[in-house]
Design an enzyme around this catalytic site. Structure first.
Site, mmCIF file in Angstrom:
data_model
loop_
_atom_site.group_PDB
_atom_site.id
_atom_site.type_symbol
_atom_site.label_atom_id
_atom_site.label_comp_id
_atom_site.label_asym_id
_atom_site.label_seq_id
_atom_site.Cartn_x
_atom_site.Cartn_y
_atom_site.Cartn_z
ATOM 1 N N ASP A 13 91.713 46.572 55.537
ATOM 2 C CA ASP A 13 90.356 45.872 56.351
ATOM 3 C C ASP A 13 89.137 46.824 56.287
ATOM 4 O O ASP A 13 89.308 47.761 55.823
ATOM 5 C CB ASP A 13 90.809 45.649 57.774
ATOM 6 C CG ASP A 13 89.926 45.018 58.578
ATOM 7 O OD1 ASP A 13 89.023 44.026 58.259
ATOM 8 O OD2 ASP A 13 89.328 45.425 59.662
ATOM 9 N N SER A 14 87.875 46.314 56.985
ATOM 10 C CA SER A 14 86.809 47.325 56.768
ATOM 11 C C SER A 14 87.040 48.188 57.924
ATOM 12 O O SER A 14 86.455 49.162 57.787
ATOM 13 C CB SER A 14 85.664 46.590 57.044
ATOM 14 O OG SER A 14 85.750 45.532 58.103
HETATM 15 N N1 DGL Z 1 86.784 42.923 58.907
HETATM 16 C C1 DGL Z 1 85.504 41.956 58.902
HETATM 17 C C2 DGL Z 1 85.767 40.473 58.791
HETATM 18 O O1 DGL Z 1 87.072 40.049 58.989
HETATM 19 C C3 DGL Z 1 84.757 42.314 59.993
HETATM 20 C C4 DGL Z 1 84.009 43.538 59.964
HETATM 21 C C5 DGL Z 1 82.841 43.814 59.039
HETATM 22 O O2 DGL Z 1 82.025 43.268 59.095
HETATM 23 O O3 DGL Z 1 83.393 44.985 58.260
HETATM 24 O O4 DGL Z 1 85.192 39.768 58.436
#
Ligand code: DGL
Length: 268
Positions: A13-14
């Site tokens: 994930d980010s």
């Molecule tokens: N993890 C990103 C998503 O699910 C959200 C956070 C981001 O913008 O990095 O789209």
């Protein structure tokens, strides 16, 4: 060489949002080992160009593949929306994204065929949810809106503030107007503010948190490919890697997961 089933499930994930998927995986698959990567130094992904998000996700997949994993879960909606097929081309492992499971869950829930989608700018721009929803059930009435500030509210622990209420009221007004009965939380971070979202859209709207559906799909893939860990590990290993400051990740992850989390910083 040990059989692949002994290996871990890789999640990317980010940031911290993918921990909602991590948590559900540990609930449904309590004996599996998990390696988590949060690209905290480069988040948010939402406003970035598609090509850049794809490149970051591919770098992380390469990193995870060096960590003895047996499958990849792209727990980031933006990364899934802009590049799932390229990750699948790159990796010989099963690669699961978060959009299809969320769509399936929404289709099970909607009664009036009026579905809302909230996500990052990148996810909404890609129309990945609309395409998948319309592809599965043409004629659905879909309303989609980007809610970029939600991610910042979660990452900065500001969900329980009057400002967050104001932001939610503004972002979510179109869904009341469109009379949706189902709202897809199309971003990993949104389940962490589900209470506020629910309060804002009202109890008549079913919120879709795809984490449950994703974990179910991971389980099916492990079963189909005979990849369940052969030992009933009572304390399976969890490893957390981040690209940014490990301490702030540890703090928020420890609070979210109610267990002490140690994270290691890596440079990709
Ligand atoms: N993890 C990103 C998503 O699910 C959200 C956070 C981001 O913008 O990095 O789209």
């Amino acid at each position: 060489m040990p059989h692949s089933s002994y290996k871990a499930i890789g999640i990317l994930d980010s940031g911290v949002g993918g921990l909602t998927v991590f948590q559900e995986l540990t609930r449904q698959l309590p004996h599996e080992q998990i390696v988590y990567f949060g690209d905290t130094a480069r988040m948010p992904y939402g406003p970035r160009p598609d090509e850049e998000v794809r490149r970051f996700a591919l770098q992380i997949i390469d990193f995870l593949q060096n960590q003895e994993i047996k499958m990849v879960v792209v727990a980031c909606n933006t990364a899934t929306a802009v590049g799932l097929s390229s990750y699948r081309e790159r990796s010989a492992l099963p690669v699961l994204g978060v959009i299809e499971p969320g769509v399936r869950a929404a289709l099970k829930q909607t009664r009036k065929g009026r579905v809302g989608v909230i996500g990052t700018a990148g996810t909404v721009r890609s129309s990945a949810y609309e395409k998948a929803l319309q592809g599965a059930r043409p004629g659905l009435h879909i309303t989609a809106r980007a809610c970029p500030l939600f991610v910042l509210l979660v990452e900065n622990d500001l969900v329980d503030t009057p400002e967050a209420e104001k932001v939610a009221a503004e972002y979510l007004a179109p869904f009341n107007l469109a009379a949706v009965d189902t709202l897809i939380l199309g971003c990993t971070h949104y389940p962490l503010m589900a209470e506020l979202i629910q309060k804002t859209v009202g109890s008549g709207v079913t919120l879709i948190n795809s984490a449950e559906e994703i974990a179910g799909e991971v389980k099916s893939i492990l079963t189909e490919r005979r990849l369940h860990h052969p030992l009933q590990l009572t304390e399976p290993g969890y490893r957390f890697f981040v690209s940014g400051n490990p301490h702030s990740f540890e703090e928020i992850a420890t609070k979210m997961l109610h267990r002490r989390i140690k994270a290691y910083q890596v440079t990709l």
